[in-house]
Write an enzyme that holds these catalytic residues in place. Structure first.
Site, PDB file in Angstrom:
ATOM      1  N   CYS A  14     -15.922  -8.634  27.494  1.00  0.00           N
ATOM      2  CA  CYS A  14     -17.156  -7.796  27.814  1.00  0.00           C
ATOM      3  C   CYS A  14     -16.948  -6.560  28.485  1.00  0.00           C
ATOM      4  CB  CYS A  14     -18.078  -8.962  28.649  1.00  0.00           C
ATOM      5  SG  CYS A  14     -18.468 -10.385  27.480  1.00  0.00           S
ATOM      6  N   ASN A 309     -26.499  -6.388   3.495  1.00  0.00           N
ATOM      7  CA  ASN A 309     -26.043  -7.034   4.674  1.00  0.00           C
ATOM      8  C   ASN A 309     -24.587  -6.844   4.661  1.00  0.00           C
ATOM      9  OD1 ASN A 309     -25.922  -7.754   7.332  1.00  0.00           O
ATOM     10  ND2 ASN A 309     -26.235  -9.795   6.653  1.00  0.00           N
ATOM     11  N   CYS A 336     -23.680  -3.849  10.957  1.00  0.00           N
ATOM     12  CA  CYS A 336     -23.147  -4.288  12.212  1.00  0.00           C
ATOM     13  C   CYS A 336     -22.136  -3.428  12.653  1.00  0.00           C
ATOM     14  CB  CYS A 336     -22.473  -5.615  12.225  1.00  0.00           C
ATOM     15  SG  CYS A 336     -21.125  -5.805  10.971  1.00  0.00           S
TER      16      CYS A 336
END
Length: 379
Positions: A14, A309, A336
């Protein structure tokens, strides 16, 4: 979100954890706008965000340490084996279950696979959670079948303690390479799938089926796709790279003819089950390569809407050319990877970009999901 792993420099996944979430989303929006600046986007919709912690429905844990002291987590930048069972991205019940699985591996005496020595058995533990039921699918990625009896010996006690675990399997990955899973799946439970639901649409998850990792944001992504599609009111839809059918089934109705294409047969089996549950009979799901399907369908009747997708690599030049040649009234593109999205959009000819919306599916990282509506020029 506070994270002891990040503060101790043990896990840096993160990377933007110290940046306020609103600033993260603003930076992602700026990145996307820069990539699409030449496309004259007609409408930018507000970005969609969700919880920044406790949201993730899938854990992929490397199994480290030794059989008497296993560690589920990763190797830190300093080379230390770090347990990530308390990662704040996971819901509390998942964190607790991960701790129990560390104990399970120890009780079963399963030796973790050592990459440096090419020895051991257990490579990964993969845990997937259904947000609608709170149920789990547990997968042990093993080098061989050698340690399966040890799992079977301890499994009844684990399932008695945690009846929320509905699916358990062993995936065999014998190759000494950085590959997450192999071809063969051995089920240790009668159940072979998880039940999930978004916006009243039942979806099913099998071991190798791709599924979004942020359920709350994924539900909003599907809702946007449904809303945009219903504004167009197509009578026929192709859903390419359809996975378990999330997009197509949200956009379909009893009056709409839907064709879903996905190369993974397990995902297609799940999509068919969902369509049957919904009572949709004008639906056809088939396990094929999407690019090859489009190429082989030239000369046939084309749909009014094509949904794509694709994985991170995008749809590619060949499929871009097929879409341009088919010239459906509209193309709905979920991506994405904004870089390959931009490349593909520049490659598709004859369309204007009418809507773009960003979905913050991966907080604290550089990654995000984008939904784009293209309409044929003149429509």
């Amino acid at each position: 979100m506070k994270c002891a792993y990040f503060d101790a420099n043990q896990c840096l996944s993160c990377r933007h954890l110290k940046t306020p979430l609103s600033d993260q989303v603003a930076a992602k929006t700026a990145t996307l706008a820069a990539l699409l600046k030449d496309l004259s986007v007609e409408q930018w919709l507000p970005p969609v965000v969700g919880p920044e912690s406790g949201f993730r429905n899938k854990a992929k844990m490397v199994v480290l340490g030794a059989a008497h002291q296993p560690i589920l987590g990763l190797v830190s930048p300093s080379g230390e084996a770090v347990s990530l069972c308390d990662c704040s991205l996971y819901p509390q019940d998942m964190q607790q279950l991960l701790h129990r699985l560390e104990a399970f591996v120890r009780q079963a005496g399963i030796p973790p696979y050592r990459v440096d020595k090419a020895k051991g058995e257990l490579k990964f533990i993969l845990l997937t959670r259904s947000q609608v039921r709170g149920e789990y699918m547990l997968r042990f990625v093993m080098r061989s079948e050698q340690a399966i009896p040890r799992i079977e010996r301890e499994l009844p006690r684990l399932l008695a303690e945690h009846p929320e675990i509905k699916v358990v399997s062993v995936n065999l990955q014998p190759v000494h390479m950085a590959i997450l899973e192999g071809e063969e799946e051995i089920f240790l439970t009668e159940a072979t799938r998880l039940e999930e639901e978004f916006n009243g649409v039942p979806l099913y998850i099998r071991p190798k089926s791709f599924f979004q990792t942020h359920p709350e944001v994924a539900a909003k992504l599907y809702l946007s796709a449904r809303k945009w599609t219903r504004e167009l009111a197509p009578t026929s839809i192709w859903d390419l790279f359809c996975g378990v059918g999330g997009f197509g089934l949200h956009c379909a109705s009893k009056e709409v003819a839907l064709t879903g294409i996905e190369i993974e047969a397990e995902a297609i089996a799940c999509a068919k089950m969902s369509a049957e549950t919904l009572g949709l009979d004008k639906v056809r799901f088939t396990a094929l390569d999407s690019t090859s399907f489009a190429s082989d369908s030239r000369g046939e009747e084309k749909p009014e809407l094509i949904i794509v997708n694709p994985p991170r690599r995008g749809i590619g030049e060949a499929l871009c050319h097929s879409l341009s040649e088919f010239a459906p009234k509209a193309i709905l593109y979920s991506s994405c990877n904004p870089k390959t999205l931009a490349k593909d959009l520049h490659c598709i000819s004859g369309y204007r970009v009418t809507k773009v919306q960003l979905f913050d599916m991966f907080p604290h990282t550089d990654h995000f999901e984008v939904l784009v509506m293209l309409q044929r020029i003149g429509e």
